[in-house]
Design an enzyme around this catalytic site. Structure first.
Site, PDB file in Angstrom:
ATOM      1  N   ASN A 269     -80.175-113.479  26.605  1.00  0.00           N
ATOM      2  CA  ASN A 269     -80.169-115.019  27.042  1.00  0.00           C
ATOM      3  C   ASN A 269     -78.796-115.537  26.435  1.00  0.00           C
ATOM      4  O   ASN A 269     -78.547-115.264  25.262  1.00  0.00           O
ATOM      5  CB  ASN A 269     -81.258-115.730  26.404  1.00  0.00           C
ATOM      6  N   GLU A 300     -76.063-106.394  24.771  1.00  0.00           N
ATOM      7  CA  GLU A 300     -76.410-107.556  24.900  1.00  0.00           C
ATOM      8  C   GLU A 300     -75.270-108.314  25.179  1.00  0.00           C
ATOM      9  O   GLU A 300     -75.202-109.523  26.297  1.00  0.00           O
ATOM     10  CB  GLU A 300     -77.630-108.219  23.734  1.00  0.00           C
TER      11      GLU A 300
END
Length: 827
Positions: A269, A300
């Site tokens: 995210n 990530e």
């Protein structure tokens, strides 16, 4: 098909008819600490243009209370997954008031009550399609929007989202936090977290850019956070990617939060990356564990560009983010952090995952055919991640580092905040490399299977390099000799293997490595002389990457039934005690344990298990005090002790404090040791209760549940079976604990009576439970029988079962068939 299972065709039609601009989401989380409350109010306002009179919004929750379209109230037409919206104009504002459900499965808005201090924590997890459990939305990656989140939560809580707060209103016991609007992003990477999280702040600066860093964890784990190291790796990653991609980090802040009961390793995210708490050790941690965490942090972070800035149009091109992030995690670890051996672990562990997945009958191309969301959920697998990363590593060897990164830079510049397919990346790479990438893509991205490579010698003494699943390989052959007690590389030869075979000039050598430096994606076999060399001297190979390739070759040959499983375990017993690379050691120990359980012939298993546990015990005593190896062997002993109780008295002594000098028996290791004693009948419920009182935490309670389900009694195992299928109050972690306890110790005599019932239950579980929970039940409780009769009968009788469910059963059948086949091939 259930309406929750969106298809590629219908979502493509929707995005062609709808142009989405902005979404505002208001969440009322003030009631979250009240356990009796199952849901939360959620209000969504969507602004979009339309060329159709009607469409639908995606929402899965307790109820939809009200719908407005352009200021006019409409009837609620809602089937539990889709909310019909009609009477649309060219430009629209749609308001949806609803009640979402707090999750216990890690899907949507997950709620966790920490037993250590009775505090409540919330976080969201959406990929691929669970943002609809929190807000009404267009649940597809190609409909990006500017999102504004407004969250009501108890005062004193940290409230987090993708952006920083624009302003905060404080009331009596309640705060309202409105976040700044995001840049255009897909719904599945929006995020919210709320709770009394502990925070550690930092900062990264480069030229005129300043990025605020935050690291968050629930308060009961703050002593285990290792925030300084996490922030150091984060800064190193931002330095690396800023230079490599020539596109400044675009998402403002960079928060990272470690959350409980998480289904994934991590999720990208933008501005609020979520991680499993499994990356935080509650005691001792090996350097390999820290390297794994660093790799995930960088994986990530790579997504901030590959996936978040530029997003695949549909899940067919999931590889455009996951393969690239998997490659970049290892690459950035190796060049930007202290974990320079990242490609060593990749060669042995990540590629093993890819090789296994690619040999299943359900394997798929890296660029996959994903017709619907159920298929998308199952394609977060070893092909999309590890095979894709392996192929990219070969691509870099093919076009060169600079061409690869320049292609990436052009790709970001051309497609920022947009959606792409395979062709969009290949266009940029072809332009910068001067090579037409069409043939490469066809050979590697659009085919299935893994090549096996070996050498042959003909009657005239000529040597040939041969492959069985023809693909173009650029590879190196390493020639190694014994020198003063070491195995060192004498020379290296680079060549292309294009067809089925190529003639090679292959001088004599003690060890021949066919994929030296691990450039290509293939299973490379050892010739007989090389096998004898590594059997005697594997631990004398100086280069850790070369050792990784040898370990990998041995394991692949064992899985394929070409190397006797007992011989493989003997090699591990002989050479793992001298393995200096912690990642390779941990992997070898796991492979040995798996071989014992699955590949060793039934009539030899007890003797081989006894030899293995003796090896773990003796090596533990000899390991250097406080070393990573000492901890790894202690964990191996605990795992082995669930299958052979010869050292139960010594295991009990470890729990009572009689430990080798330097060994830290932390809470997680204590539970491993105790559960082994329970599984073999040398500890009881009173022991479990005492340990749970000692470790009255979320992790402790989950471990206690597993231990109680591991009692070697048919009634206890039956209760675990029933709980797994029928207890809807179980969290995802608690379900795993019941399944693990049910299967503990490999005691088929205690559980085989449930084999037929399994096949009676899976259809209803798939229909009635979320896909995450259903997947755990289907995989975790699949019966490890000595025949394929029941699974074959189910597959034959269930041609109309959901495709995703059939895929899982076909894969489990193939794993069982391999076990039986390999055991049957043993000498």
């Amino acid at each position: 098909m259930h309406t929750a299972n969106l298809t590629r065709e219908e979502t493509a039609a929707r995005s062609a008819a709808i142009t989405l601009h902005r979404i505002r989401v208001e969440l009322d989380l003030t009631g979250a600490p009240e356990r009796a409350r199952t849901g939360f109010p959620t209000t969504t306002v969507l602004e979009f243009d339309a060329t159709v009179q009607s469409t639908w919004l995606d929402f899965i929750g307790e109820e939809v209370r009200r719908v407005e379209v352009n200021g006019e109230e409409r009837d609620v037409v809602y089937d539990g997954a889709r909310l019909t919206i009609d009477g649309l104009a060219a430009s629209n504002v749609v308001l949806v008031e609803a009640v979402g459900a707090y999750s216990r499965s890690g899907e949507g808005l997950h709620r966790f009550h920490d037993p250590a201090d009775d505090r409540t924590y919330l976080y969201t997890q959406y990929e691929p399609a669970d943002s609809r459990r929190v807000m009404a939305c267009f649940e597809q990656p190609d409909m990006k929007a500017e999102y504004t989140f407004v969250v009501d939560a108890p005062s004193g809580w940290e409230v987090l989202s993708n952006q920083s707060p624009a302003h905060v209103d404080l009331g009596v016991g309640v705060q309202r936090v409105q976040f700044a609007p995001t840049l255009p992003i897909s719904s599945y990477i929006t995020a919210v977290a709320a709770g009394p999280y502990a925070r550690v702040d930092g900062e990264w600066t480069r030229d005129e850019q300043r990025v605020a860093l935050g690291v968050f964890v629930r308060r009961s784990l703050v002593d285990h956070l290792e925030a300084d190291e996490i922030l150091e790796v984060t800064r190193q990653g931002l330095d690396f990617f800023t230079d490599a991609f020539a596109y400044p980090y675009p998402w403002g802040k960079y928060d990272q939060i470690f959350v409980p009961e998480y289904n994934l390793g991590a999720m990208e995210n933008p501005g609020l990356v979520t991680f499993t708490e499994g990356y935080l050790s509650r005691g001792a941690a090996t350097e390999a564990q820290r390297a794994s965490r660093a790799n995930t942090i960088l994986h990530e972070m790579a997504h901030m560009w590959f996936g978040d800035l530029v997003t695949m149009t549909w899940w067919d091109d999931l590889w455009l983010k996951e393969s690239f992030a998997d490659y970049m995690g290892s690459h950035a670890s190796a060049v930007a952090t202290r974990f320079h051996d990242a490609w060593v672990t990749f060669a042995m562990r990540r590629k093993a995952w890819a090789y296994q997945q690619d040999q299943l009958p359900t394997t798929h191309p890296i660029v996959a055919d994903i017709p619907d969301l159920e298929a998308a959920k199952l394609n977060f697998d070893g092909i999309t991640y590890a095979k894709g990363a392996s192929v990219l590593k070969q691509l870099v060897a093919f076009v060169g580092d600079e061409a690869f990164f320049e292609g990436a830079r052009r790709y970001f510049a051309a497609n920022a905040f947009g959606n792409t397919t395979l062709d969009d990346f290949l266009v940029e790479l072809s332009a910068v490399s001067g090579r037409d990438m069409t043939d490469w893509a066809a050979a590697w991205l659009q085919t299935t299977g893994v090549s096996t490579i070996w050498t042959e010698t003909d009657a005239d003494g000529g040597h040939h390099l041969v492959q069985d699943d023809v693909r173009p390989h650029r590879l190196r052959i390493g020639l190694y000799d014994r020198v003063d007690g070491r195995i060192v590389r004498r020379e290296q030869r680079e060549l292309d293997l294009i067809g089925e075979r190529v003639d090679i000039d292959l001088p004599e050598a003690d060890l021949v490595l066919l994929n030296d430096d691990d450039l290509t994606y293939a299973k490379a076999r050892l010739d007989e002389r090389s096998l004898r060399t590594v059997e005697e001297s594997l631990s004398d190979i100086e280069d850790p990457l070369a050792r990784a390739l040898v370990w990998s070759s041995l394991w692949n040959a064992t899985r394929d039934g070409e190397l006797d499983a007992a011989r493989f375990v003997a090699i591990v017993r002989a050479h793992a005690p001298r393995e200096s690379n912690g990642g390779l050691l941990a992997a070898a120990l796991l492979d040995a344990a798996f071989a014992l359980r699955h590949f060793v012939r039934d009539d030899r298993r007890d003797a081989e298990q006894r030899a293995w546990i003796e090896a773990t015990w003796s090596t533990l005593q000899q390991a250097d005090a406080g070393s990573d190896a000492q901890l790894s062997w202690a964990r191996a002993l605990a795992a082995a002790s669930a299958f052979d109780d010869i050292h139960h008295a010594e295991v009990r002594a470890l729990l009572d404090g009689d430990v080798p000098e330097g060994l830290v028996v932390d809470p997680d290791l204590r539970w491993q040791l105790l559960t082994a004693l329970v599984t073999t009948g040398h500890a009881d419920l009173a022991d479990i209760a005492a340990e749970e009182e000692r470790d009255d935490t979320g992790d402790g309670r989950t471990a206690a549940r597993r231990a109680r389900a591991s009692v070697p009694d048919a009634t206890v195992r039956a209760a675990a079976w029933t709980a797994a299928w029928d207890d809807r109050s179980l969290t995802n972690d608690h379900l795993d604990a019941e399944i693990a306890g049910f299967r503990a110790g490999g005691r088929r005599d205690l559980i085989e009576s449930f084999d037929e019932e399994y096949f009676d239950r899976i259809g209803a579980a798939w229909t009635e439970r979320s896909i995450e929970i259903a997947r755990r039940l289907v995989i975790g409780l699949f019966p490890a029988r000595s025949s394929l009769d029941l699974v074959d009968a189910w597959l034959s009788a269930s041609p109309e079962a959901p495709a995703a469910l059939r895929r899982l059963l076909i894969e489990q059948r193939d794993h069982l068939a391999r076990d039986l086949r390999v055991r049957g091939a043993q000498g």
